[in-house]
Design a protein around this motif. Sequence first.
Motif, PDB file in Angstrom:
ATOM      1  N   MET A   1       0.842  -1.179   0.000  1.00 32.58           N
ATOM      2  CA  MET A   1       0.000   0.000   0.000  1.00 32.58           C
ATOM      3  C   MET A   1       0.878   1.230   0.000  1.00 32.58           C
ATOM      4  N   THR A   2       0.656   2.125  -0.943  1.00 32.48           N
ATOM      5  CA  THR A   2       1.432   3.348  -1.008  1.00 32.48           C
ATOM      6  C   THR A   2       0.495   4.532  -0.862  1.00 32.48           C
ATOM      7  N   GLY A   3       0.457   5.129   0.310  1.00 28.67           N
ATOM      8  CA  GLY A   3      -0.341   6.328   0.496  1.00 28.67           C
ATOM      9  C   GLY A   3      -1.813   6.141   0.188  1.00 28.67           C
ATOM     10  N   ARG A   4      -2.359   4.985   0.504  1.00 31.06           N
ATOM     11  CA  ARG A   4      -3.767   4.728   0.188  1.00 31.06           C
ATOM     12  C   ARG A   4      -4.677   5.539   1.097  1.00 31.06           C
ATOM     13  N   ARG A   5      -5.582   6.278   0.486  1.00 27.91           N
ATOM     14  CA  ARG A   5      -6.608   6.967   1.261  1.00 27.91           C
ATOM     15  C   ARG A   5      -7.839   6.066   1.307  1.00 27.91           C
ATOM     16  N   ALA A   6      -8.300   5.767   2.515  1.00 32.77           N
ATOM     17  CA  ALA A   6      -9.432   4.860   2.652  1.00 32.77           C
ATOM     18  C   ALA A   6     -10.766   5.580   2.747  1.00 32.77           C
ATOM     19  N   GLY A   7     -10.780   6.903   2.874  1.00 32.05           N
ATOM     20  CA  GLY A   7     -12.055   7.611   2.889  1.00 32.05           C
ATOM     21  C   GLY A   7     -12.089   8.746   3.887  1.00 32.05           C
ATOM     22  N   SER A   8     -13.268   9.288   4.083  1.00 29.31           N
ATOM     23  CA  SER A   8     -13.458  10.391   5.013  1.00 29.31           C
ATOM     24  C   SER A   8     -14.808  10.264   5.688  1.00 29.31           C
ATOM     25  N   ARG A  48      -3.947  -2.865  10.101  1.00 26.62           N
ATOM     26  CA  ARG A  48      -4.789  -2.524   8.949  1.00 26.62           C
ATOM     27  C   ARG A  48      -6.216  -2.206   9.389  1.00 26.62           C
ATOM     28  N   ARG A  49      -6.729  -2.960  10.342  1.00 29.20           N
ATOM     29  CA  ARG A  49      -8.090  -2.685  10.823  1.00 29.20           C
ATOM     30  C   ARG A  49      -8.159  -1.296  11.456  1.00 29.20           C
ATOM     31  N   LEU A  50      -7.183  -0.982  12.307  1.00 29.67           N
ATOM     32  CA  LEU A  50      -7.196   0.318  12.977  1.00 29.67           C
ATOM     33  C   LEU A  50      -7.025   1.470  11.989  1.00 29.67           C
ATOM     34  N   ALA A  51      -6.418   1.192  10.847  1.00 32.83           N
ATOM     35  CA  ALA A  51      -6.236   2.211   9.822  1.00 32.83           C
ATOM     36  C   ALA A  51      -7.453   2.363   8.921  1.00 32.83           C
ATOM     37  N   HIS A  52      -8.472   1.529   9.123  1.00 35.34           N
ATOM     38  CA  HIS A  52      -9.667   1.578   8.284  1.00 35.34           C
ATOM     39  C   HIS A  52     -10.745   2.390   9.009  1.00 35.34           C
ATOM     40  N   PRO A  53     -11.144   3.559   8.487  1.00 34.78           N
ATOM     41  CA  PRO A  53     -12.047   4.436   9.242  1.00 34.78           C
ATOM     42  C   PRO A  53     -13.424   3.840   9.501  1.00 34.78           C
ATOM     43  N   PHE A  54     -13.946   3.050   8.573  1.00 36.54           N
ATOM     44  CA  PHE A  54     -15.261   2.453   8.765  1.00 36.54           C
ATOM     45  C   PHE A  54     -15.204   1.390   9.861  1.00 36.54           C
ATOM     46  N   TRP A  55     -14.153   0.556   9.820  1.00 37.11           N
ATOM     47  CA  TRP A  55     -14.005  -0.471  10.859  1.00 37.11           C
ATOM     48  C   TRP A  55     -13.806   0.179  12.220  1.00 37.11           C
ATOM     49  N   PHE A  56     -12.986   1.213  12.278  1.00 37.81           N
ATOM     50  CA  PHE A  56     -12.700   1.875  13.546  1.00 37.81           C
ATOM     51  C   PHE A  56     -13.987   2.393  14.181  1.00 37.81           C
ATOM     52  N   GLN A  57     -14.854   3.005  13.378  1.00 35.17           N
ATOM     53  CA  GLN A  57     -16.109   3.527  13.917  1.00 35.17           C
ATOM     54  C   GLN A  57     -17.012   2.398  14.407  1.00 35.17           C
ATOM     55  N   ARG A 173     -12.464  15.772  12.549  1.00 32.79           N
ATOM     56  CA  ARG A 173     -11.922  14.984  11.438  1.00 32.79           C
ATOM     57  C   ARG A 173     -10.850  14.050  11.988  1.00 32.79           C
ATOM     58  N   ARG A 174     -10.981  12.805  11.606  1.00 35.42           N
ATOM     59  CA  ARG A 174     -10.012  11.790  12.057  1.00 35.42           C
ATOM     60  C   ARG A 174      -9.123  11.398  10.877  1.00 35.42           C
ATOM     61  N   TYR A 175      -7.825  11.277  11.144  1.00 35.10           N
ATOM     62  CA  TYR A 175      -6.835  10.934  10.129  1.00 35.10           C
ATOM     63  C   TYR A 175      -6.197   9.582  10.480  1.00 35.10           C
ATOM     64  N   HIS A 176      -6.080   8.709   9.484  1.00 33.62           N
ATOM     65  CA  HIS A 176      -5.468   7.395   9.692  1.00 33.62           C
ATOM     66  C   HIS A 176      -4.209   7.270   8.836  1.00 33.62           C
ATOM     67  N   TRP A 177      -3.126   6.854   9.463  1.00 33.63           N
ATOM     68  CA  TRP A 177      -1.867   6.587   8.760  1.00 33.63           C
ATOM     69  C   TRP A 177      -1.471   5.129   8.991  1.00 33.63           C
ATOM     70  N   LEU A 178      -0.863   4.522   7.979  1.00 37.20           N
ATOM     71  CA  LEU A 178      -0.383   3.148   8.097  1.00 37.20           C
ATOM     72  C   LEU A 178       1.020   3.080   7.515  1.00 37.20           C
ATOM     73  N   SER A 179       1.956   2.490   8.268  1.00 36.63           N
ATOM     74  CA  SER A 179       3.350   2.457   7.813  1.00 36.63           C
ATOM     75  C   SER A 179       3.551   1.500   6.652  1.00 36.63           C
ATOM     76  N   GLU A 180       2.691   0.541   6.501  1.00 32.76           N
ATOM     77  CA  GLU A 180       2.851  -0.473   5.456  1.00 32.76           C
ATOM     78  C   GLU A 180       2.878   0.181   4.074  1.00 32.76           C
ATOM     79  N   GLY A 181       4.026   0.095   3.393  1.00 31.60           N
ATOM     80  CA  GLY A 181       4.152   0.650   2.059  1.00 31.60           C
ATOM     81  C   GLY A 181       4.359   2.150   2.024  1.00 31.60           C
TER      82      GLY A 181
END
Length: 421
Positions: A1-8, A48-57, A173-181
């Motif tokens: 994953m390179t800089g993937r934006r999962a949503g807002s 990955r789950r914690l970086a997913h905004p829908f799952w986190f909510q 506004r919540r921001y999610h970052w993931l180090s993978e990729g």
Amino acid sequence: MTGRRAGSADLPLHGGRVPAWLGERMTRLGAVIIQAILIEYGRDEVLRRLAHPFWFQSFGAVMGMDWHSSGITTSVIGALKRGLTPLSPEIGIHVCGGRGKQSRRTPDELVAIGERVGIDGAALATASRLVAKVDSAALQDGFDLYLHGFIVTDDGHWVVVQQGMNGERGQARRYHWLSEGLQSFVDAPHAAIDGVDQGMIVNLTDRRAERSRRRQLDLLADLGPDGIGRELGRLEPPAAKPPASQLALPHLIMPGHHDVRPEDIVAHRLHGNLKAAAEAGPKDFSELLLVPGIGARTVRALAQVAEVVHGTPYRFSDPARFAVAHGGKDRHPFPVPLKVYDRTITVIKAAVRKAGLGHSDELAAIKRLDQQSRRLERLVSGPSVEAVFAEERSRSHEYGGHSVFGPEPPPGDAGNRMSQN
């Protein structure tokens, strides 16, 4: 994953504190759900789950927090820090940071963890500072950061969940970052950004802004800070231009209304949860898990916890549905049923403990419950969302219902009930 934006997502700002009786349970349930995911899918999948905004909510909603508010971010990070810190030597996952002063201690915490487990804590501390700088300076979207959570594994992989607020709009506004990729901190680095659409913003981390970033450095070298200031003073206000097109992103739009409404829930998924719980049968399920006192209502909650553990991303488009497991602290959609909540924790904790000893039958049963929900939702119908809520409220006292207003009174106690609304 390179800089993937999962949503807002649009997250209404809500004040208040998490009551102790809920915070303690969130700590236990959050920790044991993370342990179950860890056993089934590994550390990187937890991140990955914690970086997913829908799952986190959805994760926060299944733990009894307000299903749509900004408070989920603070309470989930706090619960995970309390619940996972004693387990970190065993599971290799460390939760740092938090709200306010705690966020500013994050670099020191990361350095200490690095020394303890043998990873580069100084590099992690730098990453923490850069992440905060990007979302407060390079991304100027009207939200001031006030929370920074940094979760890192013994392998040096990490996820950051941080949140900003816009007081005038009453939004977060919540921001999610993931180090993978991750290849760059300044070129499209986010795994996800959650928040209300603000229209035109300054986002110097967008790939399309690379030329702008380069030119800013050139100007600084050519003119110096004072020269840039003089040039800015000569500029006339620019003519209004239409906003540039934005990259299409999925948006989790959390509405402003506090009550859970039928349109907030995908009904056929809820019916799948309910039917799978009914087919599992409280008698069969309690025998399988060897936990006395497990009734049909607890199995219903377990079906939704199972989905949080095993569900794929598309399953979390309706976080409100997961509030049906354990309600909400403000009585939306109904008071938190403490007896059900405690039995859910008991079942999942027993399953995780036995899996750690090599006996995975209980965790496998929970996984089958999730699989059954998905199979049945295409085939069955069920009660309306309103009917599910009405039944729950009518039995709330029986289930040990609690809210920020106190214990739920018995049915018919109109005086107490009126005072709690």
